[in-house]
Design a protein around this motif. Structure first.
Motif, PDB file in Angstrom:
ATOM      1  N   ASP A   1     -51.169 -17.944   6.550  1.00 47.23           N
ATOM      2  CA  ASP A   1     -50.484 -16.777   5.995  1.00 47.23           C
ATOM      3  C   ASP A   1     -51.341 -15.516   6.085  1.00 47.23           C
ATOM      4  O   ASP A   1     -51.004 -14.500   5.470  1.00 47.23           O
ATOM      5  CB  ASP A   1     -50.106 -17.025   4.530  1.00 47.23           C
ATOM      6  CG  ASP A   1     -51.345 -17.061   3.634  1.00 47.23           C
ATOM      7  OD1 ASP A   1     -52.423 -17.463   4.110  1.00 47.23           O
ATOM      8  OD2 ASP A   1     -51.235 -16.676   2.452  1.00 47.23           O
TER       9      ASP A   1
ATOM     10  N   ASP B   1     -42.401 -17.473   4.580  1.00 46.87           N
ATOM     11  CA  ASP B   1     -41.587 -16.898   5.655  1.00 46.87           C
ATOM     12  C   ASP B   1     -40.407 -17.805   5.990  1.00 46.87           C
ATOM     13  O   ASP B   1     -39.293 -17.332   6.246  1.00 46.87           O
ATOM     14  CB  ASP B   1     -42.441 -16.683   6.905  1.00 46.87           C
ATOM     15  CG  ASP B   1     -43.401 -15.517   6.774  1.00 46.87           C
ATOM     16  OD1 ASP B   1     -43.249 -14.727   5.808  1.00 46.87           O
ATOM     17  OD2 ASP B   1     -44.310 -15.387   7.626  1.00 46.87           O
ATOM     18  N   ILE B   2     -40.659 -19.108   5.987  1.00 45.36           N
ATOM     19  CA  ILE B   2     -39.584 -20.066   6.281  1.00 45.36           C
ATOM     20  C   ILE B   2     -38.517 -20.008   5.195  1.00 45.36           C
ATOM     21  O   ILE B   2     -37.315 -19.976   5.486  1.00 45.36           O
ATOM     22  CB  ILE B   2     -40.162 -21.498   6.382  1.00 45.36           C
ATOM     23  CG1 ILE B   2     -41.099 -21.606   7.585  1.00 45.36           C
ATOM     24  CG2 ILE B   2     -39.041 -22.527   6.486  1.00 45.36           C
ATOM     25  CD1 ILE B   2     -41.875 -22.910   7.647  1.00 45.36           C
TER      26      ILE B   2
ATOM     27  N   ILE C   1     -37.748 -17.550   3.181  1.00 44.05           N
ATOM     28  CA  ILE C   1     -37.012 -16.288   3.257  1.00 44.05           C
ATOM     29  C   ILE C   1     -36.019 -16.308   4.418  1.00 44.05           C
ATOM     30  O   ILE C   1     -34.857 -15.913   4.270  1.00 44.05           O
ATOM     31  CB  ILE C   1     -37.996 -15.111   3.388  1.00 44.05           C
ATOM     32  CG1 ILE C   1     -38.813 -14.958   2.104  1.00 44.05           C
ATOM     33  CG2 ILE C   1     -37.253 -13.814   3.700  1.00 44.05           C
ATOM     34  CD1 ILE C   1     -39.992 -14.019   2.223  1.00 44.05           C
ATOM     35  N   LYS C   2     -36.478 -16.783   5.564  1.00 42.31           N
ATOM     36  CA  LYS C   2     -35.616 -16.827   6.753  1.00 42.31           C
ATOM     37  C   LYS C   2     -34.401 -17.719   6.519  1.00 42.31           C
ATOM     38  O   LYS C   2     -33.283 -17.403   6.954  1.00 42.31           O
ATOM     39  CB  LYS C   2     -36.412 -17.329   7.955  1.00 42.31           C
ATOM     40  CG  LYS C   2     -35.623 -17.351   9.248  1.00 42.31           C
ATOM     41  CD  LYS C   2     -36.489 -17.798  10.417  1.00 42.31           C
ATOM     42  CE  LYS C   2     -35.689 -17.825  11.715  1.00 42.31           C
ATOM     43  NZ  LYS C   2     -36.530 -18.259  12.867  1.00 42.31           N
ATOM     44  N   LYS C   3     -34.600 -18.830   5.828  1.00 39.66           N
ATOM     45  CA  LYS C   3     -33.519 -19.788   5.586  1.00 39.66           C
ATOM     46  C   LYS C   3     -32.739 -19.476   4.306  1.00 39.66           C
ATOM     47  O   LYS C   3     -31.768 -20.175   3.989  1.00 39.66           O
ATOM     48  CB  LYS C   3     -34.099 -21.201   5.480  1.00 39.66           C
ATOM     49  CG  LYS C   3     -34.802 -21.699   6.733  1.00 39.66           C
ATOM     50  CD  LYS C   3     -33.834 -22.041   7.825  1.00 39.66           C
ATOM     51  CE  LYS C   3     -34.528 -22.692   9.000  1.00 39.66           C
ATOM     52  NZ  LYS C   3     -33.572 -23.068  10.079  1.00 39.66           N
ATOM     53  N   ASN C   4     -33.182 -18.454   3.576  1.00 38.62           N
ATOM     54  CA  ASN C   4     -32.564 -18.116   2.295  1.00 38.62           C
ATOM     55  C   ASN C   4     -32.507 -19.347   1.391  1.00 38.62           C
ATOM     56  O   ASN C   4     -31.486 -19.647   0.760  1.00 38.62           O
ATOM     57  CB  ASN C   4     -31.154 -17.548   2.503  1.00 38.62           C
ATOM     58  CG  ASN C   4     -30.604 -16.887   1.256  1.00 38.62           C
ATOM     59  OD1 ASN C   4     -31.359 -16.418   0.403  1.00 38.62           O
ATOM     60  ND2 ASN C   4     -29.291 -16.878   1.112  1.00 38.62           N
TER      61      ASN C   4
ATOM     62  N   TYR D   1     -40.773 -29.957   9.011  1.00 40.86           N
ATOM     63  CA  TYR D   1     -41.754 -28.915   9.339  1.00 40.86           C
ATOM     64  C   TYR D   1     -43.133 -29.543   9.564  1.00 40.86           C
ATOM     65  O   TYR D   1     -43.415 -30.636   9.058  1.00 40.86           O
ATOM     66  CB  TYR D   1     -41.803 -27.876   8.205  1.00 40.86           C
ATOM     67  CG  TYR D   1     -40.477 -27.183   8.025  1.00 40.86           C
ATOM     68  CD1 TYR D   1     -40.132 -26.091   8.811  1.00 40.86           C
ATOM     69  CD2 TYR D   1     -39.536 -27.660   7.108  1.00 40.86           C
ATOM     70  CE1 TYR D   1     -38.893 -25.480   8.681  1.00 40.86           C
ATOM     71  CE2 TYR D   1     -38.298 -27.057   6.968  1.00 40.86           C
ATOM     72  CZ  TYR D   1     -37.981 -25.963   7.759  1.00 40.86           C
ATOM     73  OH  TYR D   1     -36.751 -25.366   7.640  1.00 40.86           O
TER      74      TYR D   1
END
Length: 286
Positions: free
Chosen positions: A43, A149-150, A152-155, A270
């Motif tokens: 990160d 980040d993952i 947020i991207k996937k909500n 992941y």
């Protein structure tokens, strides 16, 4: 050091670390946990540590920990919250012995309540979007991606560790958690967001759990009115203290009730290898 990020800017995500003591005996152990994150979490050192603790650490211990990481490290004293036991009708924590104890009589149960309910109500958490949990008896085997980040991207509202079935033999009072959960659904006319997961949550005399020594959690989701009402219902029932309902089981049931399947991510999908005292997760990594 150009890699150091100790800004005072408002943070959105944190690494949450709970320890009963921050003292000389625990210093090296905590340093190892921090170092494990520093070398593996990709990160760019943008995520702060928040160490939740009781007692009052010596200033040189605090300084040693802060200098041990590229990250900002804050310390949050939680004695008033962590040591408080809710008043339960007909239940005296002085006269009653717990079904399991660790460190002190009710510390294990207080830890369960902390991760299930208390952490979300602390002032330091009110502007946080997500936290990554870190236990002092766990760590990462190899570098892993920025899970925030993952999310947020996937909500997403949760990233789950491996699912496990825990029997009533190991978790006394499992049947009572099932009764309470179904009573709540019927009494408040709750339509589970993941009905399949809720229907399978209590197979036989057991309960499914997420091994939540690893978890990425949406604070706002757990502060929502619907989740808060349920968590209060569980807390006020006293099953955490009477029957040692674990935060792993409570997390699984909570998500079944209020999180759609697409909002919950899974460690198996992941490149994350997490090691805890129980083993390596996901198991295929072992």
């Amino acid at each position: 050091d150009s890699k150091v990020n100790r800004s005072q800017n408002s943070r959105r995500n944190i690494i949450a670390f709970l320890t009963p003591y921050v003292d000389y005996d625990k210093l090296n152990n905590i340093k190892e946990s921090i170092h494990n994150i520093d070398i593996n979490f990709q990160d760019k050192y943008q995520t702060d540590f928040v160490i939740f603790h009781d007692g009052f650490p010596y200033s040189d211990v605090i300084e040693a920990l802060r200098l041990s990481s590229h990250r900002r490290i804050d310390f949050v004293h939680i004695d008033p919250v962590f040591r408080r036991i809710s008043t339960i009708d007909g239940y005296d924590p002085y006269l009653t012995n717990p079904t399991r104890s660790k460190r002190s009589k009710w510390s294990y149960h207080n830890m369960i309540r902390f991760w299930f309910y208390d952490i979300f109500r602390l002032e330091v958490m009110q502007d946080v979007d997500y936290y990554l949990r870190l236990d002092d008896d766990g760590g990462y085997i190899s570098p892993f991606p920025n899970v925030f980040d993952i999310m947020i991207k996937k909500n997403a509202v949760y990233m789950a560790n491996t699912k496990h079935q825990e029997s009533a033999h190991n978790l006394p009072g499992t049947e009572k958690l099932e009764i309470l959960s179904k009573k709540y659904v019927n009494e408040y006319k709750i339509k589970p967001s993941n009905p399949e997961q809720f229907d399978e949550a209590f197979p036989g005399h057991s309960v499914y759990v997420y091994f939540n020594n690893f978890e990425v959690v949406s604070v706002k989701f757990f502060l929502s009115e619907k989740v808060t009402n349920w968590c209060l219902y569980v807390r006020n029932n006293g099953g955490i203290y009477k029957y040692r309902w674990g935060d792993a089981a409570l997390r699984y049931v909570t998500l079944a009730l209020f999180a759609e399947d697409t909002k919950v991510l899974h460690i198996e999908d992941y490149p994350i290898e997490y090691c805890h005292c129980h083993g390596v997760y996901p198991p295929s990594s072992n």
